[in-house]
Design an enzyme around this catalytic site. Sequence first.
Site, PDB file in Angstrom:
ATOM      1  N   CYS A   7       2.930   1.701   3.120  1.00  0.00           N
ATOM      2  CA  CYS A   7       4.032   0.744   3.208  1.00  0.00           C
ATOM      3  C   CYS A   7       5.218   1.224   2.367  1.00  0.00           C
ATOM      4  O   CYS A   7       6.372   1.113   2.789  1.00  0.00           O
ATOM      5  CB  CYS A   7       3.577  -0.639   2.760  1.00  0.00           C
ATOM      6  SG  CYS A   7       2.279  -1.339   3.790  1.00  0.00           S
ATOM      7  N   CYS A  32       0.841  -1.194   0.000  1.00  0.00           N
ATOM      8  CA  CYS A  32       0.000   0.000   0.000  1.00  0.00           C
ATOM      9  C   CYS A  32       0.886   1.257   0.000  1.00  0.00           C
ATOM     10  O   CYS A  32       2.091   1.175   0.264  1.00  0.00           O
ATOM     11  CB  CYS A  32      -0.923  -0.005   1.211  1.00  0.00           C
ATOM     12  SG  CYS A  32      -0.070   0.230   2.785  1.00  0.00           S
TER      13      CYS A  32
END
Length: 78
Positions: free
Chosen positions: A14, A11
């Site tokens: 991340c 994501c």
Amino acid sequence: MKTIKILGTGCPKCKQTEAAVRKAVADLGITADIQKVEDIQDIMLYNVLSTPAVVIDEVVQIKGHVPKAAELEALLKA
């Protein structure tokens, strides 16, 4: 040498965490093995329910948020 694992499925948060970790390591001039762990089964081994998470030398240090530079630097200096 420190081993740093960034746990997350890919994501945007991340990816931000990975970039922040790489920058902190470079800014401090330390040697580290940085690994990205994206497999959910591998992430669950660390008992992490919210990502991103940062594992330093097999200890979960950060979970559920993108760390600030000062937070990372303090953990990496320890």
